[in-house]
Motif scaffolding. Structure first.
Motif, PDB file in Angstrom:
ATOM      1  N   LYS A  52      -0.994  -3.477 -10.404  1.00 33.47           N
ATOM      2  CA  LYS A  52      -2.061  -4.272 -11.040  1.00 33.47           C
ATOM      3  C   LYS A  52      -2.836  -3.433 -12.057  1.00 33.47           C
ATOM      4  CE  LYS A  52      -2.907  -7.430  -7.201  1.00 33.47           C
ATOM      5  NZ  LYS A  52      -3.827  -7.744  -6.093  1.00 33.47           N
ATOM      6  N   VAL A  53      -3.246  -2.229 -11.642  1.00 30.68           N
ATOM      7  CA  VAL A  53      -4.034  -1.386 -12.546  1.00 30.68           C
ATOM      8  C   VAL A  53      -3.181  -0.930 -13.728  1.00 30.68           C
ATOM      9  CG1 VAL A  53      -3.752   0.928 -11.542  1.00 30.68           C
ATOM     10  CG2 VAL A  53      -5.911   0.299 -12.600  1.00 30.68           C
ATOM     11  N   LEU A  54      -1.893  -0.682 -13.478  1.00 32.12           N
ATOM     12  CA  LEU A  54      -1.016  -0.279 -14.580  1.00 32.12           C
ATOM     13  C   LEU A  54      -0.894  -1.405 -15.595  1.00 32.12           C
ATOM     14  CD1 LEU A  54       0.892   1.586 -16.085  1.00 32.12           C
ATOM     15  CD2 LEU A  54       2.728   0.862 -14.530  1.00 32.12           C
ATOM     16  N   GLN A  55      -0.739  -2.638 -15.139  1.00 30.94           N
ATOM     17  CA  GLN A  55      -0.617  -3.760 -16.078  1.00 30.94           C
ATOM     18  C   GLN A  55      -1.875  -3.922 -16.918  1.00 30.94           C
ATOM     19  OE1 GLN A  55       2.320  -5.725 -16.688  1.00 30.94           O
ATOM     20  NE2 GLN A  55       1.011  -5.801 -18.467  1.00 30.94           N
ATOM     21  N   ILE A  56      -3.031  -3.807 -16.286  1.00 37.00           N
ATOM     22  CA  ILE A  56      -4.303  -3.891 -17.017  1.00 37.00           C
ATOM     23  C   ILE A  56      -4.412  -2.736 -18.010  1.00 37.00           C
ATOM     24  CG2 ILE A  56      -6.813  -3.756 -16.779  1.00 37.00           C
ATOM     25  CD1 ILE A  56      -6.388  -5.131 -13.982  1.00 37.00           C
ATOM     26  N   ALA A  57      -4.055  -1.532 -17.548  1.00 35.41           N
ATOM     27  CA  ALA A  57      -4.140  -0.346 -18.402  1.00 35.41           C
ATOM     28  C   ALA A  57      -3.173  -0.440 -19.572  1.00 35.41           C
ATOM     29  CB  ALA A  57      -3.862   0.917 -17.581  1.00 35.41           C
ATOM     30  N   LEU A  58      -1.955  -0.924 -19.325  1.00 31.18           N
ATOM     31  CA  LEU A  58      -0.976  -1.078 -20.411  1.00 31.18           C
ATOM     32  C   LEU A  58      -1.508  -1.993 -21.501  1.00 31.18           C
ATOM     33  CD1 LEU A  58       2.415  -1.380 -18.500  1.00 31.18           C
ATOM     34  CD2 LEU A  58       1.806   0.375 -20.170  1.00 31.18           C
ATOM     35  N   THR A  59      -2.067  -3.107 -21.104  1.00 34.44           N
ATOM     36  CA  THR A  59      -2.627  -4.044 -22.086  1.00 34.44           C
ATOM     37  C   THR A  59      -3.761  -3.389 -22.866  1.00 34.44           C
ATOM     38  OG1 THR A  59      -1.996  -5.918 -20.706  1.00 34.44           O
ATOM     39  CG2 THR A  59      -3.698  -6.310 -22.374  1.00 34.44           C
ATOM     40  N   ALA A  60      -4.649  -2.710 -22.148  1.00 31.24           N
ATOM     41  CA  ALA A  60      -5.791  -2.057 -22.805  1.00 31.24           C
ATOM     42  C   ALA A  60      -5.338  -0.952 -23.749  1.00 31.24           C
ATOM     43  CB  ALA A  60      -6.748  -1.498 -21.748  1.00 31.24           C
ATOM     44  N   VAL A  61      -4.384  -0.132 -23.301  1.00 29.86           N
ATOM     45  CA  VAL A  61      -3.902   0.982 -24.131  1.00 29.86           C
ATOM     46  C   VAL A  61      -3.117   0.453 -25.332  1.00 29.86           C
ATOM     47  CG1 VAL A  61      -2.316   2.960 -24.179  1.00 29.86           C
ATOM     48  CG2 VAL A  61      -3.984   2.731 -22.330  1.00 29.86           C
ATOM     49  N   GLU A  62      -2.273  -0.544 -25.110  1.00 29.80           N
ATOM     50  CA  GLU A  62      -1.516  -1.106 -26.237  1.00 29.80           C
ATOM     51  C   GLU A  62      -2.447  -1.723 -27.271  1.00 29.80           C
ATOM     52  OE1 GLU A  62       1.353  -3.600 -24.254  1.00 29.80           O
ATOM     53  OE2 GLU A  62       2.662  -1.886 -23.822  1.00 29.80           O
ATOM     54  N   ASN A  63      -3.496  -2.402 -26.822  1.00 27.86           N
ATOM     55  CA  ASN A  63      -4.481  -2.955 -27.758  1.00 27.86           C
ATOM     56  C   ASN A  63      -5.216  -1.844 -28.502  1.00 27.86           C
ATOM     57  OD1 ASN A  63      -3.826  -5.597 -27.101  1.00 27.86           O
ATOM     58  ND2 ASN A  63      -5.457  -5.798 -25.599  1.00 27.86           N
ATOM     59  N   ALA A  64      -5.570  -0.778 -27.776  1.00 27.82           N
ATOM     60  CA  ALA A  64      -6.244   0.365 -28.411  1.00 27.82           C
ATOM     61  C   ALA A  64      -5.315   1.030 -29.426  1.00 27.82           C
ATOM     62  CB  ALA A  64      -6.695   1.375 -27.350  1.00 27.82           C
ATOM     63  N   ASP A  65      -4.038   1.183 -29.067  1.00 25.35           N
ATOM     64  CA  ASP A  65      -3.060   1.762 -29.992  1.00 25.35           C
ATOM     65  C   ASP A  65      -2.927   0.909 -31.249  1.00 25.35           C
ATOM     66  OD1 ASP A  65      -2.455   3.954 -28.452  1.00 25.35           O
ATOM     67  OD2 ASP A  65      -0.457   3.270 -27.864  1.00 25.35           O
ATOM     68  N   THR A  66      -2.820  -0.399 -31.070  1.00 26.04           N
ATOM     69  CA  THR A  66      -2.675  -1.301 -32.213  1.00 26.04           C
ATOM     70  C   THR A  66      -3.863  -1.153 -33.157  1.00 26.04           C
ATOM     71  OG1 THR A  66      -1.355  -2.863 -30.931  1.00 26.04           O
ATOM     72  CG2 THR A  66      -2.445  -3.729 -32.898  1.00 26.04           C
ATOM     73  N   ALA A  67      -5.068  -1.126 -32.594  1.00 25.02           N
ATOM     74  CA  ALA A  67      -6.265  -0.974 -33.424  1.00 25.02           C
ATOM     75  C   ALA A  67      -6.311   0.395 -34.089  1.00 25.02           C
ATOM     76  CB  ALA A  67      -7.518  -1.196 -32.573  1.00 25.02           C
ATOM     77  N   PHE A  68      -6.036   1.448 -33.315  1.00 26.51           N
ATOM     78  CA  PHE A  68      -6.136   2.811 -33.833  1.00 26.51           C
ATOM     79  C   PHE A  68      -5.144   3.058 -34.963  1.00 26.51           C
ATOM     80  CE2 PHE A  68      -5.302   7.377 -33.858  1.00 26.51           C
ATOM     81  CZ  PHE A  68      -6.567   7.910 -33.801  1.00 26.51           C
TER      82      PHE A  68
END
Length: 153
Positions: free
Chosen positions: A112-128
């Protein structure tokens, strides 16, 4: 009187190592902001993601495989996995054929935490990395080339 120091590069912005270091620090700062609320460090996230990726292909994932997948020191992986086990994000079980190895598995909470983290990190990567626009695929290819070329040094 100080001695003149000779730099190979005319300015820091001409140095690929300096620029990579600066980009890395800024990117890590951005990831810290999205991972802190999940009680994860970047290293913990990387190892969870490596475990998640490897688990898609194999039911039996070892610590060594996680270290190899993440280009991370084996001793450090061991310490971080112990922390992830204390957080109940992973479990470690006896390996079916190798008595020296442990099988590492995501727990339900870990998945569960990995799925949430993946979404958050992928969104951060896209923005960055959005500033790279259409140059992103070439940038990724160049980073892949750097990794492949320097991996075993």
């Amino acid at each position: 009187m100080s001695k003149e120091i000779d730099f190979q590069f005319k300015s820091p912005n001409d140095s690929p190592g300096y620029l990579l270091g600066q980009v890395t620090m800024l990117w890590q700062r951005k990831l810290k902001k999205v991972l802190d609320p999940l009680n994860l460090t970047q290293t913990q996230f990387v190892l969870l993601a490596a475990l998640g990726w490897l688990s898609k292909k194999n039911n039996v994932v070892t610590q060594v495989e996680i270290a190899n997948q993440s280009n991370t020191d084996r001793m450090m992986v061991s310490k971080v996995l112990r922390t992830l086990e204390k957080k109940k994000f992973i479990s470690r079980q006896e390996h079916p054929t190798d008595t020296r190895a442990k099988v590492i598995k995501l727990t339900t909470d870990g998945a569960k935490v990995l799925q949430i983290a993946l979404t958050a990190v992928e969104n951060a990567d896209t923005a960055f990395f959005s500033v790279l626009s259409t140059n992103l695929p070439k940038f990724n290819k160049n980073m892949g080339n750097l990794i492949a070329r320097n991996k075993d040094e």
